[in-house]
Design a protein around this motif. Sequence first.
Motif, PDB file in Angstrom:
ATOM      1  N   LEU A  82       2.946  24.245  -4.825  1.00 14.69           N
ATOM      2  CA  LEU A  82       1.526  24.093  -5.097  1.00 14.69           C
ATOM      3  C   LEU A  82       0.838  23.517  -3.863  1.00 14.69           C
ATOM      4  CD1 LEU A  82       1.740  22.325  -8.595  1.00 14.69           C
ATOM      5  CD2 LEU A  82       1.228  24.726  -8.166  1.00 14.69           C
ATOM      6  N   VAL A  83      -0.367  24.000  -3.582  1.00 16.31           N
ATOM      7  CA  VAL A  83      -1.192  23.401  -2.536  1.00 16.31           C
ATOM      8  C   VAL A  83      -1.965  22.264  -3.191  1.00 16.31           C
ATOM      9  CG1 VAL A  83      -3.102  23.803  -0.944  1.00 16.31           C
ATOM     10  CG2 VAL A  83      -1.355  25.558  -1.264  1.00 16.31           C
ATOM     11  N   CYS A  84      -2.004  21.110  -2.517  1.00 13.36           N
ATOM     12  CA  CYS A  84      -2.690  19.961  -3.097  1.00 13.36           C
ATOM     13  C   CYS A  84      -3.535  19.267  -2.035  1.00 13.36           C
ATOM     14  CB  CYS A  84      -1.698  18.993  -3.723  1.00 13.36           C
ATOM     15  SG  CYS A  84      -0.415  18.430  -2.600  1.00 13.36           S
ATOM     16  N   SER A  85      -4.536  18.524  -2.487  1.00 14.46           N
ATOM     17  CA  SER A  85      -5.384  17.774  -1.568  1.00 14.46           C
ATOM     18  C   SER A  85      -5.937  16.550  -2.282  1.00 14.46           C
ATOM     19  CB  SER A  85      -6.531  18.647  -1.046  1.00 14.46           C
ATOM     20  OG  SER A  85      -7.396  19.000  -2.098  1.00 14.46           O
ATOM     21  N   GLN A  86      -6.385  15.592  -1.486  1.00  9.23           N
ATOM     22  CA  GLN A  86      -6.952  14.355  -2.026  1.00  9.23           C
ATOM     23  C   GLN A  86      -7.943  13.815  -1.002  1.00  9.23           C
ATOM     24  OE1 GLN A  86      -8.166  12.381  -4.363  1.00  9.23           O
ATOM     25  NE2 GLN A  86      -6.165  12.194  -5.303  1.00  9.23           N
ATOM     26  N   THR A  87      -9.009  13.192  -1.476  1.00  7.00           N
ATOM     27  CA  THR A  87      -9.972  12.545  -0.594  1.00  7.00           C
ATOM     28  C   THR A  87     -10.312  11.163  -1.129  1.00  7.00           C
ATOM     29  OG1 THR A  87     -11.877  13.491  -1.739  1.00  7.00           O
ATOM     30  CG2 THR A  87     -11.010  14.730   0.138  1.00  7.00           C
ATOM     31  N   TYR A  88     -10.585  10.255  -0.218  1.00  5.85           N
ATOM     32  CA  TYR A  88     -11.075   8.910  -0.532  1.00  5.85           C
ATOM     33  C   TYR A  88     -12.076   8.515   0.532  1.00  5.85           C
ATOM     34  CZ  TYR A  88      -6.854   8.504  -3.431  1.00  5.85           C
ATOM     35  OH  TYR A  88      -5.860   8.711  -4.358  1.00  5.85           O
ATOM     36  N   SER A  89     -12.879   7.521   0.239  1.00 10.92           N
ATOM     37  CA  SER A  89     -13.720   6.921   1.271  1.00 10.92           C
ATOM     38  C   SER A  89     -13.347   5.451   1.376  1.00 10.92           C
ATOM     39  CB  SER A  89     -15.208   7.097   0.963  1.00 10.92           C
ATOM     40  OG  SER A  89     -15.548   6.440  -0.236  1.00 10.92           O
ATOM     41  N   TYR A  90     -13.401   4.943   2.597  1.00 12.56           N
ATOM     42  CA  TYR A  90     -13.061   3.554   2.899  1.00 12.56           C
ATOM     43  C   TYR A  90     -14.314   2.873   3.437  1.00 12.56           C
ATOM     44  CZ  TYR A  90      -8.025   4.566   2.698  1.00 12.56           C
ATOM     45  OH  TYR A  90      -6.761   4.909   2.295  1.00 12.56           O
ATOM     46  N   GLN A  91     -14.722   1.805   2.792  1.00 10.83           N
ATOM     47  CA  GLN A  91     -15.822   1.001   3.304  1.00 10.83           C
ATOM     48  C   GLN A  91     -15.212  -0.185   4.043  1.00 10.83           C
ATOM     49  OE1 GLN A  91     -19.163   1.648   3.297  1.00 10.83           O
ATOM     50  NE2 GLN A  91     -19.207  -0.101   4.661  1.00 10.83           N
ATOM     51  N   ILE A  92     -15.380  -0.222   5.351  1.00  8.01           N
ATOM     52  CA  ILE A  92     -14.797  -1.290   6.158  1.00  8.01           C
ATOM     53  C   ILE A  92     -15.541  -2.591   5.865  1.00  8.01           C
ATOM     54  CG2 ILE A  92     -14.319  -2.078   8.512  1.00  8.01           C
ATOM     55  CD1 ILE A  92     -12.673   0.385   7.648  1.00  8.01           C
ATOM     56  N   LEU A  93     -14.804  -3.639   5.534  1.00  8.58           N
ATOM     57  CA  LEU A  93     -15.401  -4.939   5.210  1.00  8.58           C
ATOM     58  C   LEU A  93     -15.454  -5.851   6.429  1.00  8.58           C
ATOM     59  CD1 LEU A  93     -13.619  -5.567   1.807  1.00  8.58           C
ATOM     60  CD2 LEU A  93     -15.906  -4.626   2.194  1.00  8.58           C
ATOM     61  N   ASP A  94     -14.398  -5.828   7.206  1.00  8.41           N
ATOM     62  CA  ASP A  94     -14.289  -6.605   8.438  1.00  8.41           C
ATOM     63  C   ASP A  94     -13.211  -5.925   9.268  1.00  8.41           C
ATOM     64  OD1 ASP A  94     -11.724  -7.571   7.499  1.00  8.41           O
ATOM     65  OD2 ASP A  94     -12.783  -9.104   6.359  1.00  8.41           O
ATOM     66  N   LEU A  95     -12.779  -6.524  10.345  1.00 10.02           N
ATOM     67  CA  LEU A  95     -11.816  -5.841  11.218  1.00 10.02           C
ATOM     68  C   LEU A  95     -10.517  -5.451  10.520  1.00 10.02           C
ATOM     69  CD1 LEU A  95     -12.168  -7.617  14.662  1.00 10.02           C
ATOM     70  CD2 LEU A  95     -12.730  -5.263  14.077  1.00 10.02           C
ATOM     71  N   GLY A  96     -10.058  -6.229   9.547  1.00 13.46           N
ATOM     72  CA  GLY A  96      -8.747  -5.977   8.969  1.00 13.46           C
ATOM     73  C   GLY A  96      -8.712  -5.476   7.549  1.00 13.46           C
ATOM     74  N   SER A  97      -9.883  -5.289   6.912  1.00 12.40           N
ATOM     75  CA  SER A  97      -9.833  -4.911   5.500  1.00 12.40           C
ATOM     76  C   SER A  97     -10.927  -3.904   5.135  1.00 12.40           C
ATOM     77  CB  SER A  97      -9.945  -6.154   4.609  1.00 12.40           C
ATOM     78  OG  SER A  97     -11.219  -6.753   4.736  1.00 12.40           O
ATOM     79  N   ALA A  98     -10.715  -3.243   3.994  1.00 16.87           N
ATOM     80  CA  ALA A  98     -11.651  -2.232   3.508  1.00 16.87           C
ATOM     81  C   ALA A  98     -11.549  -2.147   1.994  1.00 16.87           C
ATOM     82  CB  ALA A  98     -11.325  -0.874   4.121  1.00 16.87           C
ATOM     83  N   GLU A  99     -12.560  -1.539   1.392  1.00 19.34           N
ATOM     84  CA  GLU A  99     -12.511  -1.158  -0.009  1.00 19.34           C
ATOM     85  C   GLU A  99     -12.357   0.357  -0.048  1.00 19.34           C
ATOM     86  OE1 GLU A  99     -16.124  -2.757  -1.686  1.00 19.34           O
ATOM     87  OE2 GLU A  99     -15.099  -4.622  -2.212  1.00 19.34           O
ATOM     88  N   VAL A 100     -11.504   0.835  -0.955  1.00 16.09           N
ATOM     89  CA  VAL A 100     -11.210   2.257  -1.072  1.00 16.09           C
ATOM     90  C   VAL A 100     -11.879   2.784  -2.340  1.00 16.09           C
ATOM     91  CG1 VAL A 100      -9.375   3.993  -1.189  1.00 16.09           C
ATOM     92  CG2 VAL A 100      -9.001   1.858   0.089  1.00 16.09           C
ATOM     93  N   TYR A 101     -12.539   3.947  -2.217  1.00 17.46           N
ATOM     94  CA  TYR A 101     -13.281   4.539  -3.327  1.00 17.46           C
ATOM     95  C   TYR A 101     -12.820   5.970  -3.580  1.00 17.46           C
ATOM     96  CZ  TYR A 101     -16.405   0.582  -2.902  1.00 17.46           C
ATOM     97  OH  TYR A 101     -16.902  -0.699  -2.875  1.00 17.46           O
ATOM     98  N   PHE A 102     -12.848   6.355  -4.860  1.00 19.03           N
ATOM     99  CA  PHE A 102     -12.584   7.737  -5.256  1.00 19.03           C
ATOM    100  C   PHE A 102     -13.740   8.620  -4.793  1.00 19.03           C
ATOM    101  CE2 PHE A 102     -10.149   5.404  -8.564  1.00 19.03           C
ATOM    102  CZ  PHE A 102      -8.921   5.998  -8.377  1.00 19.03           C
TER     103      PHE A 102
END
Length: 168
Positions: A82-102
């Motif tokens: 099966l061909v599969c794919s996924q996407t997310y967006s990352y909001q960078i909070l500071d140099l070392g961290s982020a929040e990940v969104y569907f």
Amino acid sequence: MYWSESRSLAEENAAAGLPVRDLRGYLVGRWQFQRRIDDQKSVMSGDIRGAAVFANSGPGAGGGGLSYREEGRFDRPNQPSLVCSQTYSYQILDLGSAEVYFPDGRFFHRLDLRRGRWEVEHSCGPDLYRGQFVVISPDCWTTVWRVSGPRKDAVLTSRFNRLAAATG
């Protein structure tokens, strides 16, 4: 494991944890990934191999965040691929961290790799996702997601290796 190395992923995860001081700088680029899915409740066990891209998104070249897209081929025993794919967006909070969104904008989890490893939980209805991220080297990181609940009982083990930038 499906990658051929002398140490298992569990051994690497126990020994590793390379701190990441600049999450955007670490992630941006193209990655090759291999993922093993061991699902005890369905016939969806198998291996996914593919490529993933982290790209700057938002205003300006350094952007407010990162977009993530992976595409791969899911191979299962005695089943068609099966061909599969996924996407997310990352909001960078500071140099070392982020929040990940569907893709629909719902929050997924926080990611902080300043210590080289991160553990997270995400409830999806009655099922619980427990994730572990470990930075192995400047060009390699892993994730292990353990999914449990009335609908799911699976382990998804992924390894990401940076692909060399094309020169031109």
